[in-house]
Design an enzyme around this catalytic site. Structure first.
Site, PDB file in Angstrom:
ATOM      1  N   ASN A   1       1.930 -10.376  -3.007  1.00 42.69           N
ATOM      2  CA  ASN A   1       1.929  -9.181  -3.047  1.00 42.69           C
ATOM      3  C   ASN A   1       1.975  -8.964  -1.147  1.00 42.69           C
ATOM      4  OD1 ASN A   1       1.051  -6.773  -2.059  1.00 42.69           O
ATOM      5  ND2 ASN A   1      -1.825  -7.344  -2.205  1.00 42.69           N
TER       6      ASN A   1
ATOM      7  N   ARG B   1       3.157  -7.293  -6.647  1.00 36.69           N
ATOM      8  CA  ARG B   1       2.607  -6.026  -6.814  1.00 36.69           C
ATOM      9  C   ARG B   1       3.711  -4.696  -5.620  1.00 36.69           C
ATOM     10  NH1 ARG B   1      -3.510  -5.119  -4.099  1.00 36.69           N
ATOM     11  NH2 ARG B   1      -3.847  -2.935  -4.360  1.00 36.69           N
TER      12      ARG B   1
ATOM     13  N   HIS C   1      -4.228   2.342  -6.224  1.00 36.63           N
ATOM     14  CA  HIS C   1      -5.431   1.229  -7.141  1.00 36.63           C
ATOM     15  C   HIS C   1      -5.326   1.409  -8.191  1.00 36.63           C
ATOM     16  CE1 HIS C   1      -7.562   1.616  -3.228  1.00 36.63           C
ATOM     17  NE2 HIS C   1      -6.764   0.715  -2.717  1.00 36.63           N
TER      18      HIS C   1
ATOM     19  N   ARG D   1      -9.995   4.507   7.574  1.00 32.52           N
ATOM     20  CA  ARG D   1      -8.883   6.491   6.944  1.00 32.52           C
ATOM     21  C   ARG D   1     -10.646   7.158   6.300  1.00 32.52           C
ATOM     22  NH1 ARG D   1      -6.385   3.096   2.063  1.00 32.52           N
ATOM     23  NH2 ARG D   1      -5.194   1.372   3.082  1.00 32.52           N
TER      24      ARG D   1
ATOM     25  N   GLU E   1      -6.881  -8.051  -9.847  1.00 32.16           N
ATOM     26  CA  GLU E   1      -5.893  -7.542  -9.778  1.00 32.16           C
ATOM     27  C   GLU E   1      -4.219  -7.991 -10.142  1.00 32.16           C
ATOM     28  OE1 GLU E   1      -5.599  -3.862  -6.830  1.00 32.16           O
ATOM     29  OE2 GLU E   1      -7.020  -5.482  -6.169  1.00 32.16           O
TER      30      GLU E   1
END
Length: 392
Positions: free
Chosen positions: A9, A88, A177, A237, A380
């Site tokens: 990643n 990813r 996601h 956020r 993941e």
């Protein structure tokens, strides 16, 4: 034959990685290279209960990936090069609805959607390009955060703006996601023996947060949109705000578009509401100690999540289960309890003892009646490794 899959990643100045032995689906090692390009760049490697830190001063993606593979070989976890490397990738636009073997054409398409993920896709590409130069014989597989949501119907992904913007610039809701939502929805259906026909809502809660509606294994709606800013209140956020907030802040404060966008992405959410932190553990502790803004932020976070879960339910034929995952979803008993308390209209209830234990042997934390509420630890990296193995 060895079935080692390396999962990468790549971030703007970091590389997170995991090595899996897919004969047993076990993670043999993991690590993080961070602050790449700087004098203080370093690599932390964890394996067999050990932890090693290496200096990587002035390293780039290419040299760092070489160090990672060399180190994994040196400690005996790699007898040969990995049989595949899974990446990813944050944004695949409308090009990719499934994982793909990386090719020049694939990288060109990932490059074309950089405007949709300017902070992430260039880094994801840099990792692929570095591997292609270093180890051209190792197959690479790209697994996209947006791919799982490519099954959204048009009524769920289109914005109420001129259709030409979708045709010309692909302005639409994409969702993120997806790797996590796909894994935990599938795992929840398996644990609860839901069969092929089911409706599940998944809530991935961490510093970034999103929820999704999943029908029979397919995403039909989600909270994030064109970018990861839309939807739930997150660590830094804002989530959903009035689109006219930009014009209002420009008129009242004189801020330009970049200042406002930075505010909404990096200075808002739980950090902005509390003025303390974006870490839910710190916020919960402050709330328990009587900090009113911390408690208010918790109320906002949980109510907004509950409201979005209610909206997602409109996409389901029936609600069989609600899944909590991610760092907050898997560990915050307070958040789970507050969210469920706001969802009594759906017949959802909580077993306090099970919630305190983070679930029974299957992760279930709900009461006897109504839809099941379950905690599933997301995996993941393992999901990416599985997809890579399947393709090579």
């Amino acid at each position: 034959m060895s079935q080692n899959i390396l999962v990468i990643n790549s971030g703007s100045s970091s590389i997170k990685f995991s090595l899996f032995d897919m004969t047993s689906e076990t993670e043999q090692a993991s690590g993080l290279a961070e602050r790449l390009g700087g004098d203080d760049a370093s690599l932390t490697l964890k394996y067999s209960g050990q932890k090693t830190t290496l200096d990587l001063a002035q390293s780039d993606y290419r040299s760092t990936l070489s160090v990672i593979i060399d180190k994994l070989t040196e400690i005996g976890l790699l007898e040969t090069l990995p049989m595949a490397i899974g990446h990813r990738v944050v944004h695949g636009g409308e090009y990719f609805s499934d994982p793909v073997v990386v090719s020049t054409d694939v990288m060109d398409k990932i490059r074309k959607v950089i405007p949709l993920a300017p902070l992430h896709n260039p880094a994801n590409l840099a990792g692929m390009e570095a591997i292609a130069e270093l180890y051209p014989d190792i197959p690479q597989v790209a697994v996209f955060d947006t791919a799982f949501h490519q099954t959204l119907p048009a009524k769920a992904f289109l914005y109420g703006v001129p259709y030409e913007l979708y045709e010309e610039l692909a302005v639409r809701r994409y969702g993120f996601h997806g790797i996590s939502h796909q894994y935990v929805a599938s795992e929840a259906a398996r644990r609860l023996n839901l069969g092929d026909q089911h409706g599940i809502i998944t809530a991935h809660l961490g510093n970034g947060c999103s929820a999704a509606a999943v029908v029979n294994g397919h995403s039909v709606d989600t909270t994030m949109g064109l970018t990861p800013l839309e939807g739930l209140v997150m660590g830094t956020r804002s989530g959903d705000v009035d689109p006219n907030l930009h014009q209002f802040l420009h008129a009242q404060k004189g801020w330009d578009i970049d200042q406002i966008t930075n505010l909404l992405n990096k200075e808002s959410g739980m950090l902005g509401l509390t003025g303390l932190s974006n870490d839910m553990r710190t916020i919960e502790q402050a709330a328990n100690e009587g900090n009113e803004r911390a408690q208010l932020a918790l109320d906002v976070f949980c109510f907004r999540l509950a409201r979005q879960i209610g909206a997602l339910a409109a996409s389901l034929p029936q609600l069989d289960a609600l899944v909590f995952t991610g760092g907050i979803g898997e560990n915050s008993r307070t958040v789970r309890a507050m969210v469920i308390d706001n969802l009594k209209v759906f017949g959802l209830s909580l077993n306090g003892e099970l919630n305190a234990d983070n679930g029974d042997e299957h992760g279930v934390i709900s009461g006897e009646n109504g839809p099941k509420v379950i905690v599933v630890n997301t995996k993941e990296e393992l999901m990416i490794a599985k997809e890579a193995l399947a393709l090579v």
